[in-house]
Write a protein that holds these residues in place. Structure first.
Motif, PDB file in Angstrom:
ATOM      1  N   LEU A 277      67.636  39.092  54.802  1.00 14.22           N
ATOM      2  CA  LEU A 277      67.985  37.677  54.898  1.00 14.22           C
ATOM      3  C   LEU A 277      67.648  37.109  56.268  1.00 14.22           C
ATOM      4  N   LEU A 278      67.133  37.949  57.155  1.00 16.85           N
ATOM      5  CA  LEU A 278      66.897  37.539  58.534  1.00 16.85           C
ATOM      6  C   LEU A 278      65.532  36.889  58.728  1.00 16.85           C
ATOM      7  N   VAL A 279      64.612  37.101  57.783  1.00 13.90           N
ATOM      8  CA  VAL A 279      63.278  36.504  57.875  1.00 13.90           C
ATOM      9  C   VAL A 279      62.889  35.952  56.511  1.00 13.90           C
ATOM     10  N   ASP A 280      61.942  35.016  56.512  1.00 16.53           N
ATOM     11  CA  ASP A 280      61.431  34.470  55.256  1.00 16.53           C
ATOM     12  C   ASP A 280      60.607  35.518  54.533  1.00 16.53           C
ATOM     13  N   HIS A 281      60.617  35.428  53.209  1.00 17.23           N
ATOM     14  CA  HIS A 281      59.850  36.368  52.390  1.00 17.23           C
ATOM     15  C   HIS A 281      58.384  35.941  52.350  1.00 17.23           C
ATOM     16  N   VAL A 282      57.501  36.832  52.752  1.00 13.26           N
ATOM     17  CA  VAL A 282      56.060  36.577  52.675  1.00 13.26           C
ATOM     18  C   VAL A 282      55.359  37.869  52.271  1.00 13.26           C
ATOM     19  N   CYS A 283      54.576  37.808  51.204  1.00 16.44           N
ATOM     20  CA  CYS A 283      53.759  38.952  50.817  1.00 16.44           C
ATOM     21  C   CYS A 283      52.372  38.800  51.446  1.00 16.44           C
ATOM     22  N   SER A 284      51.824  39.926  51.855  1.00 16.81           N
ATOM     23  CA  SER A 284      50.505  39.903  52.475  1.00 16.81           C
ATOM     24  C   SER A 284      49.413  39.970  51.416  1.00 16.81           C
ATOM     25  N   ARG A 285      48.283  39.376  51.734  1.00 20.33           N
ATOM     26  CA  ARG A 285      47.112  39.457  50.864  1.00 20.33           C
ATOM     27  C   ARG A 285      46.644  40.904  50.735  1.00 20.33           C
ATOM     28  N   LYS A 286      46.998  41.741  51.728  1.00 21.64           N
ATOM     29  CA  LYS A 286      46.578  43.136  51.699  1.00 21.64           C
ATOM     30  C   LYS A 286      47.220  43.905  50.544  1.00 21.64           C
ATOM     31  N   GLN A 287      48.332  43.376  50.007  1.00 23.70           N
ATOM     32  CA  GLN A 287      48.991  44.043  48.894  1.00 23.70           C
ATOM     33  C   GLN A 287      48.457  43.584  47.538  1.00 23.70           C
ATOM     34  N   PHE A 288      47.549  42.613  47.562  1.00 21.34           N
ATOM     35  CA  PHE A 288      47.049  41.987  46.342  1.00 21.34           C
ATOM     36  C   PHE A 288      45.735  42.652  45.933  1.00 21.34           C
ATOM     37  N   PRO A 289      45.390  42.678  44.642  1.00 21.90           N
ATOM     38  CA  PRO A 289      44.143  43.331  44.213  1.00 21.90           C
ATOM     39  C   PRO A 289      42.897  42.536  44.600  1.00 21.90           C
ATOM     40  N   CYS A 290      42.618  42.490  45.893  1.00 22.45           N
ATOM     41  CA  CYS A 290      41.468  41.754  46.421  1.00 22.45           C
ATOM     42  C   CYS A 290      40.403  42.674  46.997  1.00 22.45           C
ATOM     43  N   TYR A 291      40.623  43.979  46.898  1.00 24.83           N
ATOM     44  CA  TYR A 291      39.747  44.920  47.575  1.00 24.83           C
ATOM     45  C   TYR A 291      39.146  45.895  46.563  1.00 24.83           C
ATOM     46  N   THR A 292      37.841  46.170  46.700  1.00 26.46           N
ATOM     47  CA  THR A 292      37.171  47.092  45.790  1.00 26.46           C
ATOM     48  C   THR A 292      37.683  48.503  46.029  1.00 26.46           C
ATOM     49  N   GLN A 293      38.287  49.087  45.004  1.00 28.01           N
ATOM     50  CA  GLN A 293      38.778  50.461  45.100  1.00 28.01           C
ATOM     51  C   GLN A 293      37.784  51.458  44.527  1.00 28.01           C
ATOM     52  N   GLN A 294      36.990  50.997  43.558  1.00 26.79           N
ATOM     53  CA  GLN A 294      36.086  51.906  42.868  1.00 26.79           C
ATOM     54  C   GLN A 294      34.983  51.090  42.210  1.00 26.79           C
ATOM     55  N   ILE A 295      33.772  51.618  42.202  1.00 27.67           N
ATOM     56  CA  ILE A 295      32.654  50.983  41.498  1.00 27.67           C
ATOM     57  C   ILE A 295      32.170  51.956  40.427  1.00 27.67           C
ATOM     58  N   LEU A 296      32.258  51.516  39.173  1.00 33.58           N
ATOM     59  CA  LEU A 296      31.849  52.370  38.046  1.00 33.58           C
ATOM     60  C   LEU A 296      30.394  52.043  37.715  1.00 33.58           C
ATOM     61  N   THR A 297      29.524  53.038  37.853  1.00 32.67           N
ATOM     62  CA  THR A 297      28.078  52.807  37.709  1.00 32.67           C
ATOM     63  C   THR A 297      27.469  53.553  36.527  1.00 32.67           C
ATOM     64  N   GLU A 298      28.307  54.065  35.617  1.00 35.70           N
ATOM     65  CA  GLU A 298      27.788  54.881  34.517  1.00 35.70           C
ATOM     66  C   GLU A 298      26.991  54.092  33.481  1.00 35.70           C
ATOM     67  N   HIS A 299      27.234  52.786  33.362  1.00 36.59           N
ATOM     68  CA  HIS A 299      26.409  51.992  32.441  1.00 36.59           C
ATOM     69  C   HIS A 299      25.018  51.803  33.054  1.00 36.59           C
ATOM     70  N   CYS A 300      23.998  51.702  32.202  1.00 38.46           N
ATOM     71  CA  CYS A 300      22.634  51.558  32.705  1.00 38.46           C
ATOM     72  C   CYS A 300      22.025  50.204  32.356  1.00 38.46           C
ATOM     73  N   ASN A 301      22.878  49.235  32.020  1.00 42.31           N
ATOM     74  CA  ASN A 301      22.401  47.875  31.764  1.00 42.31           C
ATOM     75  C   ASN A 301      23.576  46.920  31.982  1.00 42.31           C
ATOM     76  N   GLU A 302      23.372  45.661  31.654  1.00 41.52           N
ATOM     77  CA  GLU A 302      24.419  44.654  31.855  1.00 41.52           C
ATOM     78  C   GLU A 302      25.724  45.088  31.187  1.00 41.52           C
ATOM     79  N   VAL A 303      26.846  44.878  31.886  1.00 39.38           N
ATOM     80  CA  VAL A 303      28.164  45.166  31.304  1.00 39.38           C
ATOM     81  C   VAL A 303      28.758  43.826  30.876  1.00 39.38           C
ATOM     82  N   TRP A 304      28.989  43.697  29.570  1.00 44.42           N
ATOM     83  CA  TRP A 304      29.391  42.402  29.015  1.00 44.42           C
ATOM     84  C   TRP A 304      30.905  42.238  28.869  1.00 44.42           C
ATOM     85  N   PHE A 305      31.617  43.360  28.817  1.00 39.38           N
ATOM     86  CA  PHE A 305      33.059  43.224  28.525  1.00 39.38           C
ATOM     87  C   PHE A 305      33.824  44.404  29.108  1.00 39.38           C
ATOM     88  N   CYS A 306      35.074  44.158  29.472  1.00 41.56           N
ATOM     89  CA  CYS A 306      35.986  45.235  29.893  1.00 41.56           C
ATOM     90  C   CYS A 306      37.405  44.847  29.490  1.00 41.56           C
TER      91      CYS A 306
END
Length: 609
Positions: A277-306
């Protein structure tokens, strides 16, 4: 905060700052503090008055209780408290009393000259907690003049008598309980339905049976406290504070801060012990899914859906390379590993749909594909391969909630309802559909068609109705879990949010580039507070559902992003499929130190994207 009902005419001065001697006038000797509330100790010997002098228990003055002239002068110089200041003092006093710090409450009320509650309310509280029902009823006559709605007295009396009746029954005093029911409750002529229910409790054979049927805690402090909470709702806060009012205000403040936090993506915990209660609540962008964790390259052409499975443990990806890849999601590390390859889709795979129990996966092709494939994901076996006509197209599909039926169709004339073996159960002629969705009622199917609209079709009574009308083609749409909101990707317009119940356009999200490619957006995050979409400018856009401007623009893909899927079980995990032949898995910033994670909620961060 201005207290509701505080201050009406002469009553205003009566209910504002009063001295503690007045507070004690109605209290019982030896058991009540100068603040008017019951206590287990007697520390009310010295009671402060509004002029600064002190009154001992047996005399006018004493050397130990007499205030010096200088102290009197300083008290007189004190500025009069504002209404807001009085409210804060009363809230603090109530909270301290709940913690058992009664001596501190006495000193606070004495020094401030405030009163925790009206003397009549104090008497009423004490009589209710002691089970002195006749006295509590008499107290209602005193409280009547202090209430905004005199009619509330009848409701309060009903609640009192109901408790009295139940306690008599629990004690085995059936005759006394019957007298309360016939001679006191019934003459009130209030809530007769409830009286009928109460009369049925006379048939209870023992106390446990009574408590179970009445859903009642039984005679004692717990049920009387609950009763008092109900009774207090009828009293102005100037007379008696609502229960646990300070905690309520603090909880509301925390919830409001979280509600306004752009990146808040975890379950709301109403326990105040879980936040600072001593500070305002703020979540960091670092906790949000904004960063590439993995690149899946097994497809050999355009990927249309996931699409992630409903339980979040698998990801299915469909590609122009004629395969469907099934990925296993590690729920601990959030890393994906190739589990199975489903081959043979000659036209490529443009749409995928998991069955409600995740046992089956249906794969559809692009516009020129007339085939639909139904795979058993667990075994990797093809259960059904169906085609109604070579001239038809089956480009989209949606599962019925029962998991035993699905609807499918395309842009060449009609859509169908089928069973798991591909047998045709029903069809809707002349409806060329771009996208389908089954609502949770099990009867209604939503279909976007070539008339730039979404219509609802009922296969049971064969009715249909217009729900959404756009001015441009609806390329795809998805529906929120509660069935209330629809998220549309509209050609040349971008992403639109519609309320299906009110049939109104709620919001147009800005930033995304949407031409005539089919792009699939999604709801996501905890409580589906966020919206994500691919874009023809090679980016993934994320919005908070309530804001039109994106809170994140994710870069990394090198061609159009066709589809985005948010993991339903892991709010911080998202996947995107692109024409560049890759699937990107997005998550929080990698390699955060544990102390940095702990500190992210405590420190402000930039809200830019």
């Amino acid at each position: 905060m201005q207290a509701n009902g505080a201050g009406q005419g002469q009553e205003s001065s009566d209910l504002s700052c009063l001295n503690s001697a007045q507070n004690g006038e109605s209290s019982s000797a030896g058991g009540t503090h100068s603040n008017g509330l019951l206590s287990s100790t007697d520390n009310g010997d010295i009671v402060g008055t509004s002029n600064g002098s002190s009154i001992g228990p047996g005399s006018g003055t004493s050397t130990s209780s007499t205030t010096s002239a200088s102290e009197v002068g300083s008290l007189k110089k004190k500025k009069r408290l504002t209404q807001a200041e009085e409210d804060v003092i009363r809230l603090i006093g109530q909270h301290l009393h709940g913690l058992g710090l009664n001596q501190t409450v006495d000193l606070l009320m004495q020094e401030s000259g405030c009163r925790l509650e009206h003397p009549s309310a104090t008497k009423f509280r004490n009589h209710v907690m002691e089970g002195e029902w006749d006295k509590a009823e008499n107290d209602l006559n005193e409280l009547r003049a202090l209430m905004h709605s005199p009619n509330a007295i009848v409701r309060m009396k009903f609640l009192l008598l109901q408790q009295k009746y139940l306690e008599y029954l629990e004690d085995g005093k059936v005759l006394e309980a019957l007298q309360v029911l016939r001679g006191e409750l019934t003459p009130l002529k209030y809530n007769t339905d409830r009286i009928h229910v109460l009369s049925g409790y006379l048939m209870c054979s023992h106390a446990e049976d009574l408590r179970a049927k009445a859903e009642w805690e039984g005679k004692g402090t717990a049920s009387r406290c609950r009763l008092l909470d109900k009774l207090q709702t009828y009293l102005p806060p100037s007379v008696m504070l609502p229960p646990r009012r300070l905690q309520t205000l603090l909880r509301q403040a925390v919830e409001l801060q979280r509600d306004r936090c752009l990146y808040h993506n975890t379950k709301l915990d109403n326990n105040l012990d879980s936040v600072s209660l001593l500070v305002d609540h703020v979540c960091s962008r670092k906790q949000f899914p904004c960063y590439t964790q993995q690149i899946l390259t097994e497809h050999c052409n355009e990927v249309w859906f996931c699409k992630f499975s409903n339980d979040g443990t698998k990801l299915a990806t469909g590609s122009k390379d004629t395969t469907v890849l099934i990925w296993q999601v590690d729920l601990e590390s959030h890393q994906l590993k190739l589990l199975r390859t489903l081959e043979g889709h000659a036209f490529g795979v443009a749409y995928l749909a998991w069955s409600p129990d995740d046992t089956y996966l249906i794969a559809c092709g692009p516009d020129d594909c007339s085939e639909l494939w139904l795979w058993n994901v667990q075994t990797g076996e093809l259960r059904t391969k169906m085609s109604q006509s070579h001239e038809d197209s089956l480009t989209t599909v949606a599962w019925n909630p029962d998991g035993k039926r699905f609807v499918t169709g395309g842009q060449r004339g009609q859509f169908y309802q089928c069973d798991l073996d591909g047998n045709l159960l029903d069809s809707w002629e002349g409806v060329r559909v771009q996208c389908l969705w089954c609502l949770s009622d099990g009867r209604t199917v939503l279909a976007s068609d070539t008339h730039q609209r979404i219509r609802g079709y009922n296969f049971e009574d064969l009715t249909d109705r217009n729900i959404v009308q756009e001015d441009h083609p609806v390329m795809s749409f998805t529906v929120s879990k509660n069935g209330r909101l629809a998220l549309l990707n509209v050609a040349t317009q971008g992403v639109h949010l519609w309320d299906l119940q009110d049939r109104v356009l709620v919001r147009k999200y800005q930033g995304v580039t949407q031409g005539f490619y089919t792009i699939h957006s999604c709801f996501g995050g905890h409580n589906e507070d966020f919206i994500a979409s691919g874009s023809e400018d090679h980016k993934v856009y994320i919005w908070h559902r309530r804001g039109e401007l994106p809170i994140a623009e994710l870069t990394g893909h090198t061609r159009t992003v066709n589809c985005v899927s948010w993991n339903p079980a892991i709010p911080g995990l998202m996947a995107s499929a692109s024409d560049d032949g890759t699937v990107r898995v997005w998550g929080p910033a990698p390699f955060l130190e544990s102390q940095e994670v702990d500190g992210l909620n405590e420190n402000s961060s930039n809200m830019d994207s």
